[in-house]
Design a protein around this motif. Structure first.
Motif, PDB file in Angstrom:
ATOM      1  N   GLN A  31       1.632  -4.743  13.146  1.00  0.00           N
ATOM      2  CA  GLN A  31       0.638  -3.681  12.979  1.00  0.00           C
ATOM      3  C   GLN A  31       0.812  -2.681  14.124  1.00  0.00           C
ATOM      4  OE1 GLN A  31      -3.623  -4.441  13.747  1.00  0.00           O
ATOM      5  NE2 GLN A  31      -3.995  -3.783  11.654  1.00  0.00           N
TER       6      GLN A  31
ATOM      7  N   CYS B  95       0.836  -1.201   0.000  1.00  0.00           N
ATOM      8  CA  CYS B  95       0.000   0.000   0.000  1.00  0.00           C
ATOM      9  C   CYS B  95       0.873   1.254   0.000  1.00  0.00           C
ATOM     10  CB  CYS B  95      -0.925   0.015   1.215  1.00  0.00           C
ATOM     11  SG  CYS B  95      -2.023  -1.408   1.307  1.00  0.00           S
TER      12      CYS B  95
ATOM     13  N   SER C 267      -1.230   4.582  12.941  1.00  0.00           N
ATOM     14  CA  SER C 267      -0.734   4.695  11.575  1.00  0.00           C
ATOM     15  C   SER C 267      -0.389   6.143  11.268  1.00  0.00           C
ATOM     16  CB  SER C 267      -1.780   4.191  10.586  1.00  0.00           C
ATOM     17  OG  SER C 267      -2.942   4.993  10.631  1.00  0.00           O
ATOM     18  N   GLU C 268       0.241   6.367  10.138  1.00  0.00           N
ATOM     19  CA  GLU C 268       0.599   7.725   9.729  1.00  0.00           C
ATOM     20  C   GLU C 268      -0.648   8.577   9.532  1.00  0.00           C
ATOM     21  OE1 GLU C 268       3.146   9.995   6.183  1.00  0.00           O
ATOM     22  OE2 GLU C 268       3.045   7.809   6.273  1.00  0.00           O
TER      23      GLU C 268
ATOM     24  N   THR D  60       3.222   0.667   3.463  1.00  0.00           N
ATOM     25  CA  THR D  60       2.714  -0.309   4.422  1.00  0.00           C
ATOM     26  C   THR D  60       2.160  -1.516   3.671  1.00  0.00           C
ATOM     27  OG1 THR D  60       0.549   0.794   4.463  1.00  0.00           O
ATOM     28  CG2 THR D  60       2.177   1.469   6.120  1.00  0.00           C
TER      29      THR D  60
ATOM     30  N   SER E 245      -4.387  -4.542   8.448  1.00  0.00           N
ATOM     31  CA  SER E 245      -4.087  -3.407   7.581  1.00  0.00           C
ATOM     32  C   SER E 245      -3.029  -2.517   8.234  1.00  0.00           C
ATOM     33  CB  SER E 245      -5.350  -2.595   7.298  1.00  0.00           C
ATOM     34  OG  SER E 245      -5.918  -2.121   8.509  1.00  0.00           O
ATOM     35  N   ASN E 246      -2.411  -1.657   7.427  1.00  0.00           N
ATOM     36  CA  ASN E 246      -1.387  -0.712   7.897  1.00  0.00           C
ATOM     37  C   ASN E 246      -0.241  -1.415   8.620  1.00  0.00           C
ATOM     38  OD1 ASN E 246      -2.803   1.647   6.992  1.00  0.00           O
ATOM     39  ND2 ASN E 246      -4.140   1.468   8.766  1.00  0.00           N
ATOM     40  N   CYS E 247       0.179  -2.561   8.093  1.00  0.00           N
ATOM     41  CA  CYS E 247       1.258  -3.320   8.712  1.00  0.00           C
ATOM     42  C   CYS E 247       2.620  -2.852   8.201  1.00  0.00           C
ATOM     43  CB  CYS E 247       1.100  -4.810   8.424  1.00  0.00           C
ATOM     44  SG  CYS E 247      -0.322  -5.574   9.232  1.00  0.00           S
TER      45      CYS E 247
END
Length: 238
Positions: free
Chosen positions: A175, A20, A179-180, A136, A147-149
């Motif tokens: 994870q 991603c 997240s950003e 990510t 998600s966002n790993c």
């Protein structure tokens, strides 16, 4: 039933990892399935030899499976002092979630040794560039989609008795707690409260602009600054 089984195999065994943003920033949707990288060299080799087959998923370059030990919920009990025992007894600290996948990439009649070398070398370069760009990952397992790993390590996990060296690779993902995007939202929310004013009690507001515009406060600030300048001028004989 057959179609459902093929979808399951494609999503969880052939391409359970999605890149991603990062190197996928220019791709519509900002996502790049890992199969686009692991199958690219095999696709070119198949075109050259005239023996390309993209319908048989069993003949793809690699297959994935989750490794035991993935965390779905992970909390630690706080051990530092609190105001009272009731608060301390109910204090939980969230921990980052972890998930690992095992990538099995053997050399067989469908994947030659040179194809494997080219594929793994290109994959290494892309993963390093993706990390440098802050990309990510989405990791899909049969039970949970993470998600966002962040990819922490990719290491050889082959058995010593395996006749094919470097066949199995262990991918460790984590994870993070924030997240950003979430961090940016938190900062923007804090800044908006400063700009708009966050009420602290019935008569006081934390709006910096409004506070400085207040006559008494503005006057005292001006007087203080003028006094400091006057002292500096006197000290230096200006």
């Amino acid at each position: 039933m057959g179609f459902t089984r093929e979808l399951y195999k494609l999503g969880f065994e052939i391409s359970p990892v999605i890149l991603c943003n990062g190197v996928a920033e220019s791709i519509p949707g900002g996502m790049l399935p890992i199969v686009a990288l692991t199958q690219s060299a095999s696709f070119v080799t198949g075109l050259v030899s005239g023996a390309i087959n993209l319908t048989d998923l069993d003949k793809y370059f690699c297959h994935w499976r989750p490794v035991q030990g993935a965390t779905m919920v992970d909390y630690d009990i706080a051990k530092y002092p609190f105001a009272n025992q009731t608060v301390a007894a109910n204090a939980l600290l969230a921990q980052p979630l972890r998930v690992s996948l095992l990538m099995d990439a053997p050399v067989n009649e469908n994947t030659g040794a040179m194809t494997k070398l080219v594929t793994m070398s290109a994959l290494q370069a892309v993963l390093q560039a993706h990390a440098n760009l802050g990309g990510t990952f989405i990791v899909a397992t049969p039970s949970v989609i993470y998600s966002n790993c962040i990819l922490r390590t990719v290491k050889d996990n082959s058995s010593g008795n395996d006749a094919l060296p470097q066949r199995s690779w262990l991918w460790d993902f984590e994870q993070p707690l924030i997240s950003e995007v979430a961090a940016e939202q938190a900062v923007n929310s804090f800044i908006s409260k400063i700009d708009g004013g966050d009420r602290t009690n019935s008569s006081a507001w934390t709006n910096t602009v409004s506070a400085l515009g207040n006559t008494s406060l503005g006057g005292s600030v001006t007087e203080a600054i003028t006094g400091v300048i006057g002292k500096l001028q006197g000290a230096f004989g200006i």
